[in-house]
Scaffold this motif. Structure first.
Motif, PDB file in Angstrom:
ATOM      1  N   GLU A 119       0.833  -1.205   0.000  1.00 32.90           N
ATOM      2  CA  GLU A 119       0.000   0.000   0.000  1.00 32.90           C
ATOM      3  C   GLU A 119       0.870   1.259   0.000  1.00 32.90           C
ATOM      4  O   GLU A 119       0.581   2.217  -0.720  1.00 32.90           O
ATOM      5  CB  GLU A 119      -0.932   0.011   1.207  1.00 32.90           C
ATOM      6  CG  GLU A 119      -2.074  -0.970   1.098  1.00 32.90           C
ATOM      7  CD  GLU A 119      -2.964  -0.981   2.332  1.00 32.90           C
ATOM      8  OE1 GLU A 119      -3.039   0.052   3.030  1.00 32.90           O
ATOM      9  OE2 GLU A 119      -3.579  -2.024   2.589  1.00 32.90           O
ATOM     10  N   LYS A 120       1.936   1.253   0.786  1.00 32.96           N
ATOM     11  CA  LYS A 120       2.842   2.399   0.820  1.00 32.96           C
ATOM     12  C   LYS A 120       3.465   2.619  -0.555  1.00 32.96           C
ATOM     13  O   LYS A 120       3.569   3.757  -1.023  1.00 32.96           O
ATOM     14  CB  LYS A 120       3.954   2.183   1.852  1.00 32.96           C
ATOM     15  CG  LYS A 120       3.513   2.335   3.284  1.00 32.96           C
ATOM     16  CD  LYS A 120       4.698   2.085   4.218  1.00 32.96           C
ATOM     17  CE  LYS A 120       4.290   2.115   5.666  1.00 32.96           C
ATOM     18  NZ  LYS A 120       5.438   1.803   6.551  1.00 32.96           N
TER      19      LYS A 120
ATOM     20  N   ILE B  81       0.940   4.119  -2.970  1.00 34.25           N
ATOM     21  CA  ILE B  81       0.720   5.538  -2.690  1.00 34.25           C
ATOM     22  C   ILE B  81       1.888   6.361  -3.215  1.00 34.25           C
ATOM     23  O   ILE B  81       1.697   7.415  -3.826  1.00 34.25           O
ATOM     24  CB  ILE B  81       0.506   5.773  -1.180  1.00 34.25           C
ATOM     25  CG1 ILE B  81      -0.853   5.194  -0.762  1.00 34.25           C
ATOM     26  CG2 ILE B  81       0.597   7.245  -0.828  1.00 34.25           C
ATOM     27  CD1 ILE B  81      -1.068   5.128   0.736  1.00 34.25           C
ATOM     28  N   LYS B  82       3.109   5.871  -3.005  1.00 37.84           N
ATOM     29  CA  LYS B  82       4.292   6.570  -3.525  1.00 37.84           C
ATOM     30  C   LYS B  82       4.210   6.677  -5.041  1.00 37.84           C
ATOM     31  O   LYS B  82       4.498   7.726  -5.619  1.00 37.84           O
ATOM     32  CB  LYS B  82       5.573   5.816  -3.158  1.00 37.84           C
ATOM     33  CG  LYS B  82       6.156   6.173  -1.843  1.00 37.84           C
ATOM     34  CD  LYS B  82       7.497   5.441  -1.695  1.00 37.84           C
ATOM     35  CE  LYS B  82       8.045   5.584  -0.303  1.00 37.84           C
ATOM     36  NZ  LYS B  82       9.274   4.796  -0.132  1.00 37.84           N
TER      37      LYS B  82
ATOM     38  N   GLU C 122       1.643   6.695  -6.976  1.00 35.23           N
ATOM     39  CA  GLU C 122       0.600   7.620  -7.408  1.00 35.23           C
ATOM     40  C   GLU C 122       1.056   9.069  -7.273  1.00 35.23           C
ATOM     41  O   GLU C 122       0.649   9.926  -8.039  1.00 35.23           O
ATOM     42  CB  GLU C 122      -0.670   7.418  -6.583  1.00 35.23           C
ATOM     43  CG  GLU C 122      -1.405   6.145  -6.900  1.00 35.23           C
ATOM     44  CD  GLU C 122      -2.580   5.907  -5.970  1.00 35.23           C
ATOM     45  OE1 GLU C 122      -2.897   6.800  -5.157  1.00 35.23           O
ATOM     46  OE2 GLU C 122      -3.175   4.823  -6.046  1.00 35.23           O
ATOM     47  N   ASN C 123       1.895   9.335  -6.285  1.00 37.72           N
ATOM     48  CA  ASN C 123       2.297  10.706  -6.004  1.00 37.72           C
ATOM     49  C   ASN C 123       3.536  11.156  -6.772  1.00 37.72           C
ATOM     50  O   ASN C 123       3.885  12.326  -6.723  1.00 37.72           O
ATOM     51  CB  ASN C 123       2.543  10.886  -4.498  1.00 37.72           C
ATOM     52  CG  ASN C 123       1.257  10.782  -3.715  1.00 37.72           C
ATOM     53  OD1 ASN C 123       0.194  11.094  -4.216  1.00 37.72           O
ATOM     54  ND2 ASN C 123       1.347  10.341  -2.485  1.00 37.72           N
TER      55      ASN C 123
END
Length: 99
Positions: free
Chosen positions: A47-48, A51-52, A54-55
C-alpha cells in the motif's frame, strides 16, 4: 477457522512489532501465526509503494510516450472506420450501377 481482524487490530499488532516485541511473543499472546503478521506487513508495504507511485509526478518523456500510445490507438480506430466507410461507399455505388 479463519478470523477477520479489524484494520485497527492489525495496526496495533504491527505497531507492537515495530516497537520491538518479538513475533513469537505476539503469536502466543494474540494466537496469531507468524505468516499472518508477515502478510499484514507485506500488505502495508504494498500500500505504501502504491501511494508513492501515485504521487510521483510523471516525467515529460513518460507523458510523451503515453500521448503517443493514445494517438496510435486513435489512429488505428480512425483507419478502421475509414475502411468501413470505403466498403459502404463501394456497396452503394454497386447498387446504383445495377439499377
Amino acid at each position: 477457522m479463519s478470523l477477520k481482524h479489524t484494520a485497527m487490530f492489525k495496526a496495533q499488532i504491527l505497531a507492537l512489532k515495530q516497537a520491538g516485541h518479538k513475533i513469537s511473543d505476539l503469536n502466543k499472546r494474540y494466537k496469531l501465526g507468524h505468516s499472518t503478521i508477515s502478510r499484514w506487513e507485506q500488505a502495508i508495504e504494498r500500500e505504501k509503494q502504491a501511494i508513492k507511485a501515485e504521487n510521483i509526478p510523471k516525467s515529460e518523456s513518460q507523458m510523451t510516450e503515453e500521448r503517443i500510445k493514445d494517438l496510435e490507438f486513435e489512429l488505428s480506430q480512425l483507419r478502421e472506420e475509414h475502411e468501413i466507410m470505403k466498403a459502404a461507399v463501394s456497396l452503394l455505388c454497386k447498387k446504383k450501377s445495377e439499377k
